[in-house]
Design an enzyme around this catalytic site. Structure first.
Site, PDB file in Angstrom:
ATOM      1  CG  HIS A  20      -1.815   1.062   1.312  1.00 52.40           C
ATOM      2  ND1 HIS A  20      -3.241   1.080   1.448  1.00 52.40           N
ATOM      3  CD2 HIS A  20      -1.701   2.504   0.979  1.00 52.40           C
ATOM      4  CE1 HIS A  20      -4.010   2.174   1.420  1.00 52.40           C
ATOM      5  NE2 HIS A  20      -2.977   3.134   1.269  1.00 52.40           N
ATOM      6  CG  HIS A  22      -0.883   7.049  -1.294  1.00 54.73           C
ATOM      7  ND1 HIS A  22      -2.291   7.370  -1.990  1.00 54.73           N
ATOM      8  CD2 HIS A  22      -1.117   6.518  -0.184  1.00 54.73           C
ATOM      9  CE1 HIS A  22      -2.956   6.661  -0.993  1.00 54.73           C
ATOM     10  NE2 HIS A  22      -2.431   6.003  -0.004  1.00 54.73           N
ATOM     11  CG  LEU A  23       4.744   4.860  -5.887  1.00 56.76           C
ATOM     12  CD1 LEU A  23       5.103   4.355  -7.232  1.00 56.76           C
ATOM     13  CD2 LEU A  23       5.853   5.347  -4.971  1.00 56.76           C
ATOM     14  CG  ASN A  48      -5.358   8.464  -3.496  1.00 55.19           C
ATOM     15  OD1 ASN A  48      -3.978   8.134  -3.732  1.00 55.19           O
ATOM     16  ND2 ASN A  48      -5.130   9.112  -2.329  1.00 55.19           N
ATOM     17  CE  LYS A 113      -7.756   2.071  -0.333  1.00 60.30           C
ATOM     18  NZ  LYS A 113      -6.687   3.036  -0.028  1.00 60.30           N
ATOM     19  CG  HIS A 150      -9.847   4.954   3.500  1.00 63.65           C
ATOM     20  ND1 HIS A 150      -8.494   5.434   3.761  1.00 63.65           N
ATOM     21  CD2 HIS A 150     -10.632   5.239   4.630  1.00 63.65           C
ATOM     22  CE1 HIS A 150      -8.650   6.233   4.884  1.00 63.65           C
ATOM     23  NE2 HIS A 150      -9.865   6.289   5.264  1.00 63.65           N
ATOM     24  CG  HIS A 188      -4.830   2.665   5.992  1.00 66.33           C
ATOM     25  ND1 HIS A 188      -6.181   2.697   6.277  1.00 66.33           N
ATOM     26  CD2 HIS A 188      -4.654   3.195   4.747  1.00 66.33           C
ATOM     27  CE1 HIS A 188      -6.901   3.297   5.314  1.00 66.33           C
ATOM     28  NE2 HIS A 188      -5.779   3.467   4.400  1.00 66.33           N
ATOM     29  CG  LEU A 233      -7.460  11.023   7.644  1.00 66.55           C
ATOM     30  CD1 LEU A 233      -8.564  12.013   6.615  1.00 66.55           C
ATOM     31  CD2 LEU A 233      -8.237  11.186   8.898  1.00 66.55           C
ATOM     32  CG  ASP A 261      -1.739   5.058   3.963  1.00 60.37           C
ATOM     33  OD1 ASP A 261      -1.871   5.108   2.657  1.00 60.37           O
ATOM     34  OD2 ASP A 261      -2.266   5.566   4.649  1.00 60.37           O
ATOM     35  CG  HIS A 265      -0.237  15.386   1.560  1.00 59.32           C
ATOM     36  ND1 HIS A 265      -1.103  15.773   0.873  1.00 59.32           N
ATOM     37  CD2 HIS A 265      -0.390  14.130   2.197  1.00 59.32           C
ATOM     38  CE1 HIS A 265      -2.015  14.760   0.623  1.00 59.32           C
ATOM     39  NE2 HIS A 265      -1.578  13.965   1.643  1.00 59.32           N
ATOM     40  CB  ALA A 277      -4.804  13.090   5.924  1.00 58.93           C
TER      41      ALA A 277
HETATM   42  O1  DOR Z   1      -3.665   9.956   5.445  1.00 57.98           O
HETATM   43  C1  DOR Z   1      -3.777   9.627   4.264  1.00 57.98           C
HETATM   44  N1  DOR Z   1      -3.355  10.020   3.226  1.00 57.98           N
HETATM   45  N2  DOR Z   1      -4.712   8.412   4.311  1.00 57.98           N
HETATM   46  C2  DOR Z   1      -5.304   8.120   2.985  1.00 57.98           C
HETATM   47  O2  DOR Z   1      -6.184   7.168   3.167  1.00 57.98           O
HETATM   48  C3  DOR Z   1      -4.742   8.850   1.800  1.00 57.98           C
HETATM   49  C4  DOR Z   1      -3.648   9.350   1.992  1.00 57.98           C
HETATM   50  C5  DOR Z   1      -3.072  10.211   0.889  1.00 57.98           C
HETATM   51  O3  DOR Z   1      -3.410   9.945  -0.312  1.00 57.98           O
HETATM   52  O4  DOR Z   1      -2.501  11.269   0.997  1.00 57.98           O
HETATM   53 ZN    ZN Z   2      -3.245   5.094   1.595  1.00 54.36          ZN
END
Ligand code: DOR
Ligand code: ZN
Length: 359
Positions: A20, A22-23, A48, A113, A150, A188, A233, A261, A265, A277
């Site tokens: 899991h 996020h790239l 996402n 997802k 999620h 997560h 989150l 996860d 950001h 988040a």
């Molecule tokens: O904290 C989070 N950030 N939880 C998620 O489910 C998504 C992720 C994000 O894509 O930034």
């Molecule tokens: Zn995630």
């Protein structure tokens, strides 16, 4: 800092996978791809993006962008050869059973997802009515395509600390009852309720656990001032939940495996009046997990969690390469360069971890 037992000096593991991550996309990949490739072979890439990865064409184009970035990055050639991004589709109200059939036959989509609409970052296009997903879940069951959740409800009146528990009670139990052969990963997990729930299910239901939910709790987030780099989150819960997560992660149960996860950001988007988040951990994930396991004297259980139980769940072979961790302190960078002149602040920025990757 979590106490360390210092009994083992070096630890060689079958190469881990991140089930899991996020790239992100485009310029962000220049930072995220080399970090992920330095530790992991297979990575399950969350869909996402803006706009989301909704079909096989989107997924295949996204995979190409990741691989192009890999080729132009300063990553060792053996790591380049081993890195294997696996794609997910983002379930929307408009996803059809046919989309699932095409995805399953494509060979590049590893899972689907589900974000309840509004649950987290870039989830506005998520599912608004899970009861309307019957045909899609049937198709996933038929084609053996796992559902990644999620697992939080999103109703305004439900307290943020109760949203995962309510998802188990109101939604997940029903999905499992209606689709008993559907492979499901509750992503997560953050509560003892989720850990107990997963343990009570058959082998087709598993969970990933992040480094932050093993190492921290809501006191770290909120005491002595708000720490935005601990905000993700589902939100960090109380210490008693953290302890149970550490118990199950280090128990040797194949139902719990690694999913960072890692969610980048830019620093200024985190350190803001309305901060995003997500915790960024990919570059230091293995030292973090080793520190967590070592804190309870369970380093012998690390390889199952990082490298065996994920492939077992997905029906894939374990990796043939290895990685070695050494019991030598490393200082976590205060930040990394990100795109457009911004920076990315990792989890535990500037702090010292007792474990590091052997170079
Ligand atoms: O904290 C989070 N950030 N939880 C998620 O489910 C998504 C992720 C994000 O894509 O930034
Ligand atoms: Zn995630």
């Amino acid at each position: 800092m979590i106490p360390v037992t210092n009994s083992i000096k070096e630890l060689t593991l079958l190469q881990p996978d991140d089930w899991h991550i996020h790239l992100r996309d485009d310029q962000a990949l220049a930072t995220t791809v080399p970090h992920a490739a330095s530790s992991f072979n297979r990575v399950i890439c969350m869909p996402n993006l803006v706009p989301p990865v909704k079909n096989v064409n989107d997924a295949s184009a996204y995979r190409e962008r990741i691989l192009q970035q890999l080729q132009s990055s300063a990553v060792d050639s053996d790591r380049k050869a081993a890195f294997d991004p696996r794609m997910t589709l983002y379930l929307t109200d408009n996803t059809t059973a046919k989309d699932i059939e095409i995805a399953a036959q494509s060979g590049i989509v590893q899972a689907v997802k589900l974000y309840p609409a509004g649950a987290t970052t870039n989830s506005a296009d998520g599912v608004t009515d899970i009861n309307a997903c019957v045909a899609v879940f049937e198709a996933m069951e038929k084609y053996n395509l796992p559902l990644l959740l999620h697992g939080e409800v999103t109703h305004d009146h439900i307290d943020i600390f109760d949203r995962e528990k309510r998802f188990l009670e109101d939604i997940l139990g029903q999905i499992i009852a209606k689709f008993p052969a559907l492979k499901i990963v509750m992503e997560h997990i953050t509560t003892s309720d989720a850990a107990d729930f997963i343990l009570a299910q058959g082998n087709q239901v598993a969970a990933t656990i992040t480094p932050q939910h093993l190492m921290f709790n809501r006191n770290h987030l909120l005491l002595g001032g708000i720490k935005p780099h601990f905000y993700c989150l589902p939100i960090l819960k109380r210490e008693s939940h953290q302890k149970v997560l550490l118990d199950v992660a280090t128990s040797g149960s194949p139902k719990f495996f690694l999913g960072t996860d890692s969610a980048p950001h830019a620093t200024d988007q985190k350190e803001a009046a309305c901060g995003c988040a997500g915790c960024y951990s990919s570059s230091i994930a293995l030292p973090l997990y080793a520190t967590a396991f070592d804190s309870v004297g369970k380093l012998d259980k690390l390889e199952g969690f990082t490298s065996r139980f994920g492939p077992q769940f997905y029906g894939l072979p374990v990796n043939e390469t290895t990685v070695t961790l050494v019991n030598q302190p490393m200082q976590v960078p205060t930040n990394y360069p990100y795109f457009d002149g911004s920076t990315l602040t990792p989890l535990m920025a500037g702090e010292t971890l007792p474990w590091s990757l052997k170079l």
